[in-house]
Motif scaffolding. Structure first.
Motif, PDB file in Angstrom:
ATOM      1  N   ALA A   1       0.923  -1.098   0.081  1.00 12.47           N
ATOM      2  CA  ALA A   1       0.023  -0.071  -0.092  1.00 12.47           C
ATOM      3  C   ALA A   1       0.952   1.217  -0.030  1.00 12.47           C
ATOM      4  CB  ALA A   1      -0.804  -0.121   1.235  1.00 12.47           C
ATOM      5  N   PRO A   2       0.494   2.469  -0.268  1.00 13.76           N
ATOM      6  CA  PRO A   2       1.235   3.381  -0.598  1.00 13.76           C
ATOM      7  C   PRO A   2       1.573   3.983   0.979  1.00 13.76           C
ATOM      8  CG  PRO A   2      -0.705   3.869  -1.743  1.00 13.76           C
ATOM      9  CD  PRO A   2      -0.931   2.522  -1.166  1.00 13.76           C
ATOM     10  N   ILE A   3       3.035   4.384   1.014  1.00 12.23           N
ATOM     11  CA  ILE A   3       3.829   4.454   2.363  1.00 12.23           C
ATOM     12  C   ILE A   3       4.021   5.961   2.573  1.00 12.23           C
ATOM     13  CG2 ILE A   3       5.967   4.139   3.499  1.00 12.23           C
ATOM     14  CD1 ILE A   3       5.975   1.231   2.061  1.00 12.23           C
ATOM     15  N   SER A   4       3.793   6.286   3.942  1.00 15.85           N
ATOM     16  CA  SER A   4       3.841   7.783   4.050  1.00 15.85           C
ATOM     17  C   SER A   4       5.210   8.429   3.765  1.00 15.85           C
ATOM     18  CB  SER A   4       3.752   7.844   5.662  1.00 15.85           C
ATOM     19  OG  SER A   4       4.875   7.727   6.210  1.00 15.85           O
ATOM     20  N   ASP A   5       5.015   9.666   3.201  1.00 14.98           N
ATOM     21  CA  ASP A   5       6.228  10.577   2.936  1.00 14.98           C
ATOM     22  C   ASP A   5       7.391  10.437   3.959  1.00 14.98           C
ATOM     23  OD1 ASP A   5       5.063  10.939   0.757  1.00 14.98           O
ATOM     24  OD2 ASP A   5       4.605  13.321   1.089  1.00 14.98           O
ATOM     25  N   ASN A   6       7.186  10.491   5.146  1.00 18.08           N
ATOM     26  CA  ASN A   6       8.139  10.561   6.361  1.00 18.08           C
ATOM     27  C   ASN A   6       9.074   9.368   6.100  1.00 18.08           C
ATOM     28  OD1 ASN A   6       8.203  12.876   7.325  1.00 18.08           O
ATOM     29  ND2 ASN A   6       6.892  12.507   9.218  1.00 18.08           N
ATOM     30  N   LEU A   7       8.145   8.159   6.110  1.00 15.75           N
ATOM     31  CA  LEU A   7       8.892   6.725   6.037  1.00 15.75           C
ATOM     32  C   LEU A   7       9.552   6.665   4.848  1.00 15.75           C
ATOM     33  CD1 LEU A   7       6.269   4.059   7.472  1.00 15.75           C
ATOM     34  CD2 LEU A   7       8.637   4.572   8.160  1.00 15.75           C
ATOM     35  N   ARG A   8       9.102   7.181   3.697  1.00 17.01           N
ATOM     36  CA  ARG A   8       9.678   7.305   2.264  1.00 17.01           C
ATOM     37  C   ARG A   8      11.165   7.858   2.507  1.00 17.01           C
ATOM     38  NH1 ARG A   8       6.359   8.993  -3.075  1.00 17.01           N
ATOM     39  NH2 ARG A   8       8.026   8.355  -4.417  1.00 17.01           N
TER      40      ARG A   8
ATOM     41  N   GLN B   1      11.981   0.355  10.531  1.00 14.12           N
ATOM     42  CA  GLN B   1      11.137   1.499  10.486  1.00 14.12           C
ATOM     43  C   GLN B   1       9.571   1.241   9.673  1.00 14.12           C
ATOM     44  OE1 GLN B   1      13.934   1.215   8.848  1.00 14.12           O
ATOM     45  NE2 GLN B   1      14.261   2.631   7.505  1.00 14.12           N
ATOM     46  N   LEU B   2       9.669   0.298   8.925  1.00 16.36           N
ATOM     47  CA  LEU B   2       8.272   0.233   8.119  1.00 16.36           C
ATOM     48  C   LEU B   2       7.134  -0.207   9.053  1.00 16.36           C
ATOM     49  CD1 LEU B   2       9.058  -1.718   4.852  1.00 16.36           C
ATOM     50  CD2 LEU B   2       7.956   0.445   5.189  1.00 16.36           C
TER      51      LEU B   2
ATOM     52  N   GLN C   1       3.547   6.304  -6.892  1.00 11.65           N
ATOM     53  CA  GLN C   1       2.749   6.482  -5.822  1.00 11.65           C
ATOM     54  C   GLN C   1       3.151   6.269  -4.509  1.00 11.65           C
ATOM     55  OE1 GLN C   1       2.108   3.934  -8.210  1.00 11.65           O
ATOM     56  NE2 GLN C   1       1.631   5.690  -9.786  1.00 11.65           N
ATOM     57  N   GLY C   2       4.491   5.938  -4.155  1.00 12.48           N
ATOM     58  CA  GLY C   2       4.843   5.903  -3.106  1.00 12.48           C
ATOM     59  C   GLY C   2       4.573   4.290  -2.596  1.00 12.48           C
TER      60      GLY C   2
ATOM     61  N   SER D   1      13.086   7.836   4.623  1.00 12.41           N
ATOM     62  CA  SER D   1      14.000   7.022   5.485  1.00 12.41           C
ATOM     63  C   SER D   1      14.389   5.911   4.681  1.00 12.41           C
ATOM     64  CB  SER D   1      13.463   6.804   6.721  1.00 12.41           C
ATOM     65  OG  SER D   1      12.735   5.710   6.554  1.00 12.41           O
ATOM     66  N   ILE D   2      13.898   5.416   3.455  1.00 14.00           N
ATOM     67  CA  ILE D   2      14.082   4.228   2.851  1.00 14.00           C
ATOM     68  C   ILE D   2      14.615   4.600   1.145  1.00 14.00           C
ATOM     69  CG2 ILE D   2      13.073   1.992   1.996  1.00 14.00           C
ATOM     70  CD1 ILE D   2      11.332   2.077   4.470  1.00 14.00           C
ATOM     71  N   VAL D   3      15.735   4.103   0.829  1.00 14.52           N
ATOM     72  CA  VAL D   3      16.092   4.529  -0.390  1.00 14.52           C
ATOM     73  C   VAL D   3      15.838   6.002  -0.808  1.00 14.52           C
ATOM     74  CG1 VAL D   3      16.568   3.557  -2.667  1.00 14.52           C
ATOM     75  CG2 VAL D   3      15.693   2.070  -0.963  1.00 14.52           C
ATOM     76  N   PRO D   4      16.234   6.844   0.050  1.00 12.46           N
ATOM     77  CA  PRO D   4      15.748   8.207  -0.302  1.00 12.46           C
ATOM     78  C   PRO D   4      16.119   8.842  -1.765  1.00 12.46           C
ATOM     79  CG  PRO D   4      17.649   8.328   1.400  1.00 12.46           C
ATOM     80  CD  PRO D   4      17.011   6.868   0.972  1.00 12.46           C
ATOM     81  N   GLY D   5      17.145   7.965  -2.293  1.00  9.67           N
ATOM     82  CA  GLY D   5      17.601   8.497  -3.772  1.00  9.67           C
ATOM     83  C   GLY D   5      16.729   8.029  -4.819  1.00  9.67           C
TER      84      GLY D   5
END
Ligand SMILES: Cc1cc2nc3c(=O)[nH]c(=O)nc-3n(C[C@H](O)[C@H](O)[C@H](O)COP(=O)(O)OP(=O)(O)OC[C@H]3O[C@@H](n4cnc5c(N)ncnc54)[C@H](O)[C@@H]3O)c2cc1C
Length: 433
Positions: A265-272, A330-331, A297-298, A274-278
């Motif tokens: 499911a789409p994951i929140s921007d904050n968590l996003r 963190q997920l 879509q995250g 912290s995971i493969v930010p590049g």
């Protein structure tokens, strides 16, 4: 207008823009080249041939991207699954090995060039492909890989553990390497976009047009579909792991391996963040591969192999969800919105094969799980051969087909191989210090 058959449910089927409208082949016609199969291989061949002024007809049994091209993870990877440039040079000689490595090196760049040149809308992100290492030994391999590709002119470099931890948002791996020419795409959107570009360049594309008969008549090939036929000097067989028995023995040159794909499911921007930010594409060194990438879509799209088809996916959801949590604590709880699968063609030597099956009949098969970029560039390689470059001068050696003896049994053994990979992965894995 006849609509192409619906794709099996997947995230890509739910999100890719509609493809070009096509009609089934009707009646008799001639062409310079008939392409059988409407995935990346067939559509790239058609695009390059049409661009060179050739009259090309694509016959797709179902719909564009129906096979692996519409079902994959969308990672655009400029390497083979196992063989490195040094392996290719050892096996095929220095000159051919260098030429083959050049094909692989340039493959991802070609995908993104085509996307830009033809304005293909497919959520393309060319932020690189990272291969993290799951053991200290594999990190040494990753360093050697980066060095080999850099010596061949690829912008590849090793990533030490501390940097990799920050780039992935995980302390699980021991370091890795990156090739910035890679990235990720919406795979079905890319297939449909290639089809549209090929048609704009002049190719005739026919969905719902299975080739049911392929025969030599004099110095030409004639390919029949249920409602038409095409005659041409050349045929390119672009059916990959979805090959049928159109050409005897071809299907038996690879073992079809089922691979599951799953989108969270789409994951929140904050968590996003912290995971493969590049936003790179990532697939690691496990034999039973760990791989994942973000979508526009995250969502994280990941997956795994299973021994056989399962009607109840709950075990798979639990196993892959637990894996993601192990990699990225963190997920928290992981929920999958989409699960689907497709077939990968595996060769016994883990190297893709180009075949001149008969005069004027070409095909490549056996991506071993790395085919988004490779199929695209092999389409160009085969188009060059059709346009007049002697097959013997192609950068990939063309070999005779060698059907795998006891193919049915080999399929069963391939399931056992997965167990072996997992056992080996467990043996090799070391928790980073
Ligand atoms: C689940 C999965 C995940 C993957 N993930 C990745 C990844 O992240 N990165 C990567 O690099 N590679 C990946 N791959 C591999 C990659 O998707 C394939 O190598 C690539 O799509 C092969 O393209 P193709 O055009 O050769 O074959 P396909 O896309 O399989 O196309 C073959 C087509 O031929 C058609 N066909 C068959 N027989 C006939 C006939 N008689 N007449 C007319 N048409 C016919 C089929 O309908 C099909 O559409 C993955 C593959 C799978 C299955």
């Amino acid at each position: 207008m006849t609509n192409p058959p619906a794709h099996a449910p997947s995230l890509w089927a739910a999100t890719a823009p509609a493809g070009p409208e096509t009609l089934p082949l009707q009646g008799e016609r001639t062409a310079d080249c008939i392409v059988i199969g409407g995935g990346y291989t067939g559509l790239s061949t058609a695009l390059h041939l049409a661009g060179a002024g050739k009259d090309v007809v694509v016959l797709e049994a179902a719909a564009l991207g129906w096979g692996a091209s519409g079902r994959n993870n969308g990672q655009v990877i400029p390497t083979l699954s196992r063989a490195d440039p040094s392996d290719l040079m050892t096996r095929f000689g220095r000159e051919k090995g260098l030429a083959m490595s050049g094909v692989v090196r340039d493959s991802a760049a070609l995908v993104f060039d085509l996307i830009r040149r033809h304005g293909i809308e497919c959520e393309a992100v060319q932020n690189g492909w990272i291969q993290p290492a799951h053991s200290p030994g594999r990190f040494h391999l990753a360093q050697r890989r980066a060095k080999q590709w850099a010596e061949l002119g690829a912008p590849a470099s090793a990533i030490p553990k501390a940097d990799l931890d920050a780039r992935l948002g995980s302390t699980y791996w021991h370091g890795g390497w990156i090739n910035p020419t890679g990235g990720h795409i919406n795979p079905l959107a890319y297939a449909r976009g290639l089809g549209g570009a090929a048609m704009r360049a002049g190719a005739s594309v026919h969905e719902r047009s299975p080739a049911v008969r392929l025969e030599r008549r004099g110095d030409r090939w004639r390919v029949e579909t249920p409602s038409g036929a095409v005659t041409a000097e050349w045929v390119v067989l672009a059916t990959g792991a979805y090959s049928d028995d159109l050409w005897p023995g071809y299907r038996q040159t690879v073992i079809p391996v089922r691979s599951y794909q799953m989108a969270t499911a789409p994951i929140s921007d904050n968590l996003r963040k912290s995971i493969v930010p590049g936003n790179e594409a990532v697939s690691d060194t496990h034999g039973d591969l760990y791989f994942f990438r973000w979508t526009a879509q995250g969502r994280l799209v990941t997956g795994g192999a299973l021994f056989s088809y399962i009607a109840d996916e709950s075990r798979l959801r639990r196993r892959i969800g637990a894996r993601l949590q192990r990699l990225f604590p963190q997920l928290g709880e992981v929920k999958f919105d989409h699960v689907w699968h497709g077939f990968i063609g595996a060769t016994t030597d883990r190297i893709p094969h180009l075949h001149l099956l008969a005069p004027g009949l070409l095909g490549w098969i056996g991506c071993n799980g790395r085919g988004v970029a490779f199929a695209t560039i092999m389409g160009r390689v085969m188009a060059e051969a059709v346009a007049g470059r002697p097959v013997a001068d192609a950068p990939w050696p063309a070999t005779r087909i060698e059907p795998i003896s006891g193919h049915g049994l080999a399929r069963q053994l391939a399931r056992g191989m997965l167990l072996l990979y997992r056992w080996n992965d467990r043996k090799e894995w070391r928790a980073p210090a």
